[in-house]
Design a protein around this motif. Structure first.
Motif, short mmCIF file in Angstrom:
data_model
loop_
_atom_site.label_atom_id
_atom_site.label_comp_id
_atom_site.label_asym_id
_atom_site.label_seq_id
_atom_site.Cartn_x
_atom_site.Cartn_y
_atom_site.Cartn_z
N GLY A 5 1.11 -1.14 0.01
CA GLY A 5 0.43 0.25 0.30
C GLY A 5 0.80 1.25 -0.33
N PHE A 15 -2.27 0.82 -4.52
CA PHE A 15 -1.28 -0.45 -4.25
C PHE A 15 -0.41 -1.16 -4.94
N THR A 40 -3.69 -1.55 -8.20
CA THR A 40 -4.34 -1.40 -7.18
C THR A 40 -6.12 -1.28 -7.67
N VAL A 43 -6.28 -5.50 -7.27
CA VAL A 43 -6.22 -5.16 -5.32
C VAL A 43 -7.73 -4.62 -5.19
N THR A 44 -8.12 -3.93 -5.41
CA THR A 44 -9.74 -3.15 -5.31
C THR A 44 -10.94 -4.99 -5.05
N GLU A 46 -9.74 -7.13 -6.34
CA GLU A 46 -10.57 -9.04 -5.14
C GLU A 46 -10.86 -8.80 -3.91
N ASN A 47 -10.60 -7.41 -3.41
CA ASN A 47 -11.29 -6.85 -1.64
C ASN A 47 -12.47 -6.97 -1.81
N GLU A 48 -13.04 -6.80 -2.90
CA GLU A 48 -14.57 -6.47 -2.88
C GLU A 48 -15.07 -7.97 -3.38
N LYS A 50 -13.38 -11.01 -2.58
CA LYS A 50 -13.85 -11.30 -1.25
C LYS A 50 -14.83 -10.95 -0.15
N LEU A 51 -14.94 -10.01 -0.38
CA LEU A 51 -16.25 -9.14 1.01
C LEU A 51 -17.57 -9.44 -0.08
N SER A 52 -17.86 -10.33 -0.94
CA SER A 52 -18.80 -10.27 -1.12
C SER A 52 -19.17 -11.59 -0.68
N GLU A 54 -17.64 -13.16 1.82
CA GLU A 54 -18.19 -13.14 2.48
C GLU A 54 -19.08 -12.98 3.07
#
Length: 198
Positions: A5, A15, A40, A43-44, A46-48, A50-52, A54
């Motif tokens: 970061g 990122f 960026t 990574v954004t 991938e994070n979204e 992962k959140l989805s 979860e």
């Protein structure tokens, strides 16, 4: 190789993926050559994702109805929640490793196969239907299913169902129908008696 970061001069967060190589001259380490690449967006995303995932897992396992994702083409359950497992008495692992078709009572399985063929042909089929399922203990339960499919090139590529155990409702309906038949028989008998009196 690593992802780090960073904050730009103007305060923007990003990122960066950094790859580096040690530089040697005459056998002596003189420094590093590094390449930074802005990742960026990746990574954004991938994070979204992962959140989805979860959120999906949370909903799947915390709603008071049965939910299952199935693959009708392979006759398999891909994902199932605890409530749906309770409906049929099998563990999640057992259900993921057995043919989907083995859960259905014979007539219900025939109806399900007819519906699958109709969906593959692109015909309009109701999203809601009732099936009889065979539980692990051998008893049968009526399950109301709301199902959504995605079809591509004549194949069902995704199928997600929400299930409700309606066994007690069906039992009450059967009792009412039996009582109505009994009353109809009594009424027919009374009509015959009245005709005989005349």
């Amino acid at each position: 190789v690593g992802v780090y970061g960073m904050v730009t001069k103007d305060g923007r967060k990003l990122f960066a993926e950094m790859q580096g190589k040690a530089v040697f001259r005459n056998g002596k380490f003189t420094g590093w050559v590094s390449v930074l690449r802005d990742v960026t967006t990746r990574v954004t995303m991938e994070n979204e994702l992962k959140l989805s995932e979860e959120k999906y897992k949370y909903l799947l396992n915390n709603v008071p109805v049965g939910i299952a994702e199935v693959d009708p083409e392979k006759d398999r359950i891909k994902e199932i929640n605890d409530i749906a497992c309770q409906y049929v008495g099998y563990t999640r692992e057992e259900l993921l490793n057995m043919p989907l078709s083995s859960l259905f009572e014979k007539e219900s399985e025939n109806i399900r196969r007819q519906r699958i063929e109709a969906i593959r042909r692109g015909e309009s089929v109701s999203d809601e239907f009732e099936y009889q399922f065979r539980t692990k203990s051998g008893e049968y339960k009526w399950i109301l299913i709301h199902l959504r499919h995605r079809v591509e090139k004549g194949k069902i590529v995704h199928s997600l169902g929400i299930a409700f155990d309606i066994s007690s409702r069906k039992l009450k309906e059967e009792k009412i129908e039996a009582r109505l038949r009994e009353l109809e028989g009594d009424l027919a008998e009374k009509i015959r008696e009245l005709k005989d009196i005349k």
